[in-house]
Scaffold this motif. Structure first.
Motif, PDB file in Angstrom:
ATOM      1  N   ARG A 202      27.405  -4.684 -71.402  1.00  0.00           N
ATOM      2  CA  ARG A 202      28.391  -5.521 -70.725  1.00  0.00           C
ATOM      3  C   ARG A 202      28.517  -6.905 -71.357  1.00  0.00           C
ATOM      4  NH1 ARG A 202      27.609  -8.711 -65.233  1.00  0.00           N
ATOM      5  NH2 ARG A 202      29.737  -9.408 -64.855  1.00  0.00           N
ATOM      6  N   ASP A 203      27.411  -7.608 -71.526  1.00  0.00           N
ATOM      7  CA  ASP A 203      27.463  -8.978 -72.036  1.00  0.00           C
ATOM      8  C   ASP A 203      28.009  -9.040 -73.457  1.00  0.00           C
ATOM      9  OD1 ASP A 203      26.454  -9.881 -69.649  1.00  0.00           O
ATOM     10  OD2 ASP A 203      24.393 -10.084 -70.356  1.00  0.00           O
ATOM     11  N   ASN A 206      31.833  -8.420 -73.375  1.00  0.00           N
ATOM     12  CA  ASN A 206      32.576  -9.572 -72.862  1.00  0.00           C
ATOM     13  C   ASN A 206      32.617 -10.713 -73.864  1.00  0.00           C
ATOM     14  OD1 ASN A 206      33.128  -8.274 -70.466  1.00  0.00           O
ATOM     15  ND2 ASN A 206      31.446  -9.230 -69.331  1.00  0.00           N
ATOM     16  N   GLU A 210      36.257 -11.275 -76.077  1.00  0.00           N
ATOM     17  CA  GLU A 210      36.825 -12.315 -75.214  1.00  0.00           C
ATOM     18  C   GLU A 210      38.280 -12.617 -75.557  1.00  0.00           C
ATOM     19  OE1 GLU A 210      35.772 -16.892 -73.756  1.00  0.00           O
ATOM     20  OE2 GLU A 210      34.724 -16.015 -75.469  1.00  0.00           O
ATOM     21  N   THR A 220      38.495  -4.964 -68.818  1.00  0.00           N
ATOM     22  CA  THR A 220      37.194  -4.330 -68.666  1.00  0.00           C
ATOM     23  C   THR A 220      36.879  -4.162 -67.180  1.00  0.00           C
ATOM     24  OG1 THR A 220      36.055  -6.478 -68.763  1.00  0.00           O
ATOM     25  CG2 THR A 220      36.312  -5.265 -70.840  1.00  0.00           C
ATOM     26  N   LYS A 233      32.199  -9.630 -60.527  1.00  0.00           N
ATOM     27  CA  LYS A 233      32.895  -8.916 -61.592  1.00  0.00           C
ATOM     28  C   LYS A 233      32.403  -7.491 -61.768  1.00  0.00           C
ATOM     29  CE  LYS A 233      34.073 -13.132 -64.110  1.00  0.00           C
ATOM     30  NZ  LYS A 233      34.005 -13.876 -65.396  1.00  0.00           N
TER      31      LYS A 233
END
Length: 298
Positions: A202-203, A206, A210, A220, A233
């Motif tokens: 996930r991180d 993102n 971006e 997403t 989120k």
């Protein structure tokens, strides 16, 4: 139009099989899904990192002086471990994109802990600098020739994220190339797992994607199914029919869908998309000249 490309974490159920650690994975003594005439490469374990209590990240350096090793996003590596460890051949889906590999000479894998002998060894005993024989293969991969600037729907569950993340990272590489002829119109990404800590990509998604999100080219969606968390989120529920209906409508153009996860998840998702395909056709057939067609790649 909705095209479906699906891959399941259950082996030997459909032709496109996710080569991941799974308790229902059949033992294999021969390569499956790779070309017998293709070379086997020696890989060295470059680094190991725990992403969660049950998932580890591995980076492999490929010994490839002739620069013949290649793969497409979504493919896997067959592992040929030493016979002193196990005679079972297994496979693990690649997480990084082909472009990233050409820049780093490293293959990224994420392996979930199970009792399956090859995976048990990788998770509990594999060490940095260990040597492993590998071969790339698989029929589940991003097919740019079918896209023609259409939209892409990416759906994954659990460790089934690996090939889908590879495809998403490849699409980001296409986006960064500024070649409008090969960039999809829009992309929507669904990622579901048991817990927040199991959303291991996930991180990084993102962060790396971006700009695509800001440009309204990428959406997403994250879901967890076995815990309640206070992250606004993340959805504390399963993916549902309305989620997919809204995605198809936002994607606008004909959609190619790539799906990976356990076989019940695959079956449900394919059935919903086929029904939406029919419903949307019925809704719009008298208003536009849009045509919808569903074909299952299995």
């Amino acid at each position: 139009m909705i095209r479906l490309f699906s891959q399941t974490t259950k082996t030997l159920i459909i032709k496109l099989t996710l080569r991941m650690s799974s308790t229902d994975q059949s033992n294999r003594l021969h390569s499956f899904g790779t070309n017998e005439e293709d070379p086997i490469y020696e890989a060295t374990v470059h680094s190991i990192k725990s992403l969660s209590p049950s998932i580890k990240q591995f980076y492999l350096s490929i010994n490839d002086p002739l620069k013949t090793f290649h793969f497409q996003s979504g493919m896997f590596l067959d592992f040929y471990l030493s016979p002193t460890i196990t005679s079972i051949i297994t496979g693990y889906s690649i997480c990084n994109s082909p472009l990233n590999y050409t820049k780093t000479n490293l293959i990224e894998l994420a392996i979930r802990k199970t009792d399956y002998p090859p995976t048990n060894y990788m998770f509990n005993n594999c060490q940095i600098n260990d040597k492993i024989n590998i071969k790339p293969g698989g029929d589940f991969f991003y097919q740019s020739s079918t896209t023609n600037n259409d939209s892409i729907l990416l759906i994954c569950a659990g460790i089934g994220a690996n090939p889908i993340v590879s495809i998403l990272r490849h699409i980001f590489d296409l986006y960064s190339s500024n070649n409008s002829q090969i960039i999809p119109h829009r992309v929507e990404f669904f990622y579901t797992a048991a817990t927040k800590q199991d959303l291991v990509f996930r991180d990084s998604i993102n962060l790396s994607c971006e700009q695509m999100i800001k440009d309204n080219m990428l959406k997403t969606n994250y879901f967890v199914t076995k815990e309640i968390n206070d992250d606004s989120k993340i959805n504390n529920r399963r993916i549902n029919t309305m989620d997919l209906k809204q995605a198809i409508q936002w994607l606008e153009k004909p959609v190619t869908a790539y799906i990976c996860g356990p076989s019940p998840f695959i079956d449900w998702t394919e059935n919903v998309l086929k029904e939406l395909n029919h419903s949307l056709f019925e809704k719009y057939k008298n208003k536009t000249n849009v045509s919808f067609h569903s074909s299952i790649y299995d």
